[in-house]
Design a protein around this motif. Structure first.
Motif, mmCIF file in Angstrom:
data_model
loop_
_atom_site.group_PDB
_atom_site.id
_atom_site.type_symbol
_atom_site.label_atom_id
_atom_site.label_comp_id
_atom_site.label_asym_id
_atom_site.label_seq_id
_atom_site.Cartn_x
_atom_site.Cartn_y
_atom_site.Cartn_z
ATOM 1 N N GLY A 255 1.412 -20.462 -46.650
ATOM 2 C CA GLY A 255 1.020 -20.613 -45.249
ATOM 3 C C GLY A 255 1.678 -19.524 -44.427
ATOM 4 O O GLY A 255 1.199 -19.155 -43.358
ATOM 5 N N LEU A 256 2.812 -18.989 -44.957
ATOM 6 C CA LEU A 256 3.423 -17.772 -44.417
ATOM 7 C C LEU A 256 2.939 -16.565 -45.220
ATOM 8 O O LEU A 256 3.182 -15.426 -44.860
ATOM 9 N N TRP A 257 2.297 -16.829 -46.335
ATOM 10 C CA TRP A 257 1.632 -15.802 -47.137
ATOM 11 C C TRP A 257 0.383 -16.428 -47.745
ATOM 12 O O TRP A 257 0.249 -17.647 -47.781
ATOM 13 N N SER A 258 -0.529 -15.599 -48.183
ATOM 14 C CA SER A 258 -1.803 -16.097 -48.687
ATOM 15 C C SER A 258 -2.342 -15.162 -49.760
ATOM 16 O O SER A 258 -2.296 -13.942 -49.607
ATOM 17 N N ILE A 259 -2.868 -15.755 -50.826
ATOM 18 C CA ILE A 259 -3.427 -14.942 -51.904
ATOM 19 C C ILE A 259 -4.835 -14.448 -51.577
ATOM 20 O O ILE A 259 -5.292 -13.439 -52.125
ATOM 21 N N THR A 260 -5.514 -15.116 -50.646
ATOM 22 C CA THR A 260 -6.892 -14.724 -50.306
ATOM 23 C C THR A 260 -6.957 -13.290 -49.806
ATOM 24 O O THR A 260 -7.905 -12.555 -50.113
ATOM 25 N N ARG A 261 -5.965 -12.877 -49.032
ATOM 26 C CA ARG A 261 -5.945 -11.498 -48.531
ATOM 27 C C ARG A 261 -5.953 -10.515 -49.697
ATOM 28 O O ARG A 261 -6.616 -9.467 -49.648
ATOM 29 N N GLY A 262 -5.243 -10.825 -50.760
ATOM 30 C CA GLY A 262 -5.190 -9.959 -51.933
ATOM 31 C C GLY A 262 -6.534 -9.864 -52.636
ATOM 32 O O GLY A 262 -6.933 -8.791 -53.097
ATOM 33 N N THR A 306 -1.543 -10.550 -58.001
ATOM 34 C CA THR A 306 -2.038 -10.551 -56.626
ATOM 35 C C THR A 306 -1.133 -11.393 -55.734
ATOM 36 O O THR A 306 -0.810 -11.005 -54.607
ATOM 37 N N ALA A 307 -0.707 -12.551 -56.236
ATOM 38 C CA ALA A 307 0.199 -13.409 -55.468
ATOM 39 C C ALA A 307 1.516 -12.694 -55.197
ATOM 40 O O ALA A 307 2.038 -12.746 -54.075
ATOM 41 N N LEU A 308 2.062 -12.030 -56.203
ATOM 42 C CA LEU A 308 3.325 -11.300 -56.025
ATOM 43 C C LEU A 308 3.172 -10.177 -55.017
ATOM 44 O O LEU A 308 4.064 -9.954 -54.179
ATOM 45 N N ASP A 309 2.040 -9.472 -55.074
ATOM 46 C CA ASP A 309 1.799 -8.387 -54.127
ATOM 47 C C ASP A 309 1.740 -8.921 -52.698
ATOM 48 O O ASP A 309 2.321 -8.330 -51.777
ATOM 49 N N GLN A 310 1.073 -10.039 -52.512
ATOM 50 C CA GLN A 310 0.921 -10.580 -51.161
ATOM 51 C C GLN A 310 2.210 -11.191 -50.632
ATOM 52 O O GLN A 310 2.556 -11.023 -49.455
ATOM 53 N N ILE A 311 2.952 -11.885 -51.467
ATOM 54 C CA ILE A 311 4.203 -12.469 -50.984
ATOM 55 C C ILE A 311 5.220 -11.380 -50.672
ATOM 56 O O ILE A 311 6.012 -11.489 -49.735
ATOM 57 N N SER A 312 5.175 -10.265 -51.408
ATOM 58 C CA SER A 312 6.056 -9.135 -51.113
ATOM 59 C C SER A 312 5.687 -8.503 -49.777
ATOM 60 O O SER A 312 6.551 -8.154 -48.968
ATOM 61 N N TYR A 313 4.366 -8.368 -49.548
ATOM 62 C CA TYR A 313 3.897 -7.783 -48.289
ATOM 63 C C TYR A 313 4.332 -8.636 -47.096
ATOM 64 O O TYR A 313 4.883 -8.122 -46.115
ATOM 65 N N PHE A 314 4.115 -9.938 -47.169
ATOM 66 C CA PHE A 314 4.458 -10.799 -46.039
ATOM 67 C C PHE A 314 5.969 -10.974 -45.889
ATOM 68 O O PHE A 314 6.459 -11.150 -44.766
ATOM 69 N N SER A 315 6.702 -10.937 -46.984
ATOM 70 C CA SER A 315 8.162 -10.997 -46.890
ATOM 71 C C SER A 315 8.695 -9.783 -46.145
ATOM 72 O O SER A 315 9.609 -9.896 -45.311
ATOM 73 N N GLU A 316 8.134 -8.619 -46.434
ATOM 74 C CA GLU A 316 8.523 -7.393 -45.737
ATOM 75 C C GLU A 316 8.100 -7.464 -44.267
ATOM 76 O O GLU A 316 8.864 -7.084 -43.371
ATOM 77 N N LEU A 317 6.923 -7.962 -44.017
ATOM 78 C CA LEU A 317 6.387 -8.034 -42.664
ATOM 79 C C LEU A 317 7.202 -8.975 -41.782
ATOM 80 O O LEU A 317 7.414 -8.705 -40.591
ATOM 81 N N LEU A 318 7.667 -10.087 -42.367
ATOM 82 C CA LEU A 318 8.369 -11.116 -41.605
ATOM 83 C C LEU A 318 9.884 -11.027 -41.704
ATOM 84 O O LEU A 318 10.584 -11.902 -41.186
ATOM 85 N N GLU A 319 10.387 -9.976 -42.349
ATOM 86 C CA GLU A 319 11.840 -9.802 -42.436
ATOM 87 C C GLU A 319 12.400 -9.736 -41.016
ATOM 88 O O GLU A 319 11.984 -8.908 -40.207
#
Length: 421
Positions: A255-262, A306-319
């Motif tokens: 919900g803070l990250w999503s696999i659909t975007r990937g 894909t999940a790892l790529d998206q959670i990494s992206y949102f983790s960086e974005l929300l740091e």
């Protein structure tokens, strides 16, 4: 994806299902380590995002899911259009006016389903039931006008039923016709109930444990796509169901990250991975079911990557530190008039006090005007114009009990969350 509709006679014959539902994690080798890392990263993200901004971020992610899930289906609507017509996120979406484009109505219908799912308390085992899956489909289509329920063949022509009338999607009901989707022929309509019973039994979450739940989520995503139970809308339903399944699989930060975007960032790779899992068994060493275990493993690995790529992206974005820096830059440039406005919007100067108000609300959550003024050491009169401007730009909104809360305007999203779209 191309689709053909074929009329077929009914049958009461029960179908014996011979398909591997999902693979044991031990067969995925080093992907077991990736699964552990996925859970660890999700836990860190879940703990690092303060409650004060979580609601706003989850609201934004619903817009992201809506945009990307519909983009996969060929909907060209830009997210700016979706954001601009919405009331602040504290208010529900209203009925869909007929004057809005069909593409935009689809996005709003999809968004409405996500809002209903957020408000509804679902159990882990409920989400794989036929009733729940049918309800997802019904929720998406029930608000759309009849002309958007018309089914078209791969050549764009309207599909016709046995009487020669336009074939319509019936919200929440399985298809009654055979379909050909690209190069894949899903099960005939007369066997759908058997396949969906099998799906429920195979993917009930209470029977699946540990990291196998992610493997099951990926497999469920493909197996439901392969069954293709509805005449149209299968892709959207499958991605909504995958989100529900992931939320119930131990991902507190989903919900803070999503696999659909990937999936949507590279639809060619997404469809290729699904096609790999569509393959029939390739010899005696490729599992025991009718479909290829190797093909399923390919899709599962794609899903995990894909999940790892998206959670990494949102983790960086929300740091927090980097997000705070982008907030500082945005408001400092607004105070100097250094940010360009879009062609159809005004972007007047905004006093730097707006930055302090915004950051205070993000840090502390909803506050009264007097509390904000006391924290900043300024009078309400001196900040009145700033509050008014921030509210008009949807940088903040005020609740019925007079509490202010930071909000995400269309313009601020572009600067605080770069490359989100």
């Amino acid at each position: 994806m191309d689709k053909r509709i074929i009329l077929q006679p009914p049958s009461l014959r029960e179908k014996m299902i011979s398909i591997t539902p999902y693979l044991d994690g031990l067969k995925l080798g080093d992907y077991q380590d990736k699964l552990v890392h996925l859970y660890q990263t999700d836990s860190h993200l879940n703990q690092s995002v303060p409650a004060s901004i979580r609601e706003s971020v989850e609201w934004l992610l619903r817009q992201v899911n809506c945009y990307y899930s519909n983009r996969i289906e060929g909907n060209p609507t830009h997210p700016k259009e979706l954001l601009k017509i919405q009331a602040p996120q504290t208010q529900p979406i209203n009925n869909l006016p007929a004057t809005r484009s069909k593409a935009l109505q689809e996005l709003l219908a999809h968004l409405e389903v996500q809002l209903r799912l957020k408000k509804r308390q679902t159990s882990a085992d409920e989400i794989t039931t036929q009733d729940f899956i049918k309800e997802l489909h019904r929720s998406f289509y029930q608000g759309l006008p009849e002309d958007q329920l018309v089914v078209r063949n791969q050549d764009g022509e309207i599909a016709l039923d046995e009487q020669g009338s336009p074939l319509l999607v019936v919200p929440g009901e399985y298809r009654k016709h055979l379909v050909i989707v690209g190069g894949h022929e899903p099960p005939p309509a007369r066997e759908l109930t058997s396949y969906m019973d099998w799906l429920q039994r195979s993917f009930t979450l209470s029977k699946i444990h540990g990291t196998n739940r992610v493997i099951a989520a990926a497999s469920l995503h493909h197996r439901l796509a392969w069954i293709h139970p509805f005449l149209d809308g299968n892709g959207r339903v499958i991605r909504l169901l995958t989100d529900c399944y992931m939320r119930h699989s131990g991902f507190g930060g989903y919900g803070l990250w999503s696999i659909t975007r990937g999936f949507a960032r590279d639809t060619k790779a997404y469809y290729n991975a699904l096609a790999q899992a569509d393959k029939v068994r390739q010899g005696m060493t490729d599992g025991r079911g009718t479909l290829s275990d190797g093909g399923l493993a390919y899709f599962i690995k794609y899903f995990i990557d894909t999940a790892l790529d998206q959670i990494s992206y949102f983790s960086e974005l929300l740091e927090p530190r980097k997000l705070n820096l982008r907030i500082d830059i945005y408001f400092e440039m607004r105070a100097k008039g250094a940010l360009p406005a879009a062609p159809d919007e005004e972007l007047p100067l905004l006093k730097l006090a707006a930055r302090d108000i915004y950051k205070y609300l993000l840090d502390r959550g909803p506050q009264t005007k007097s509390d904000i003024c006391a924290y900043l050491g300024k009078s309400e009169q001196s900040l009145r114009a700033t509050f008014k401007q921030m509210e008009s730009e949807r940088l903040i909104n005020i609740s019925k009990d007079k509490y202010y809360k930071a909000s995400l305007s269309t313009h601020v999203i572009e600067y605080l969350f770069p490359q989100l779209w």
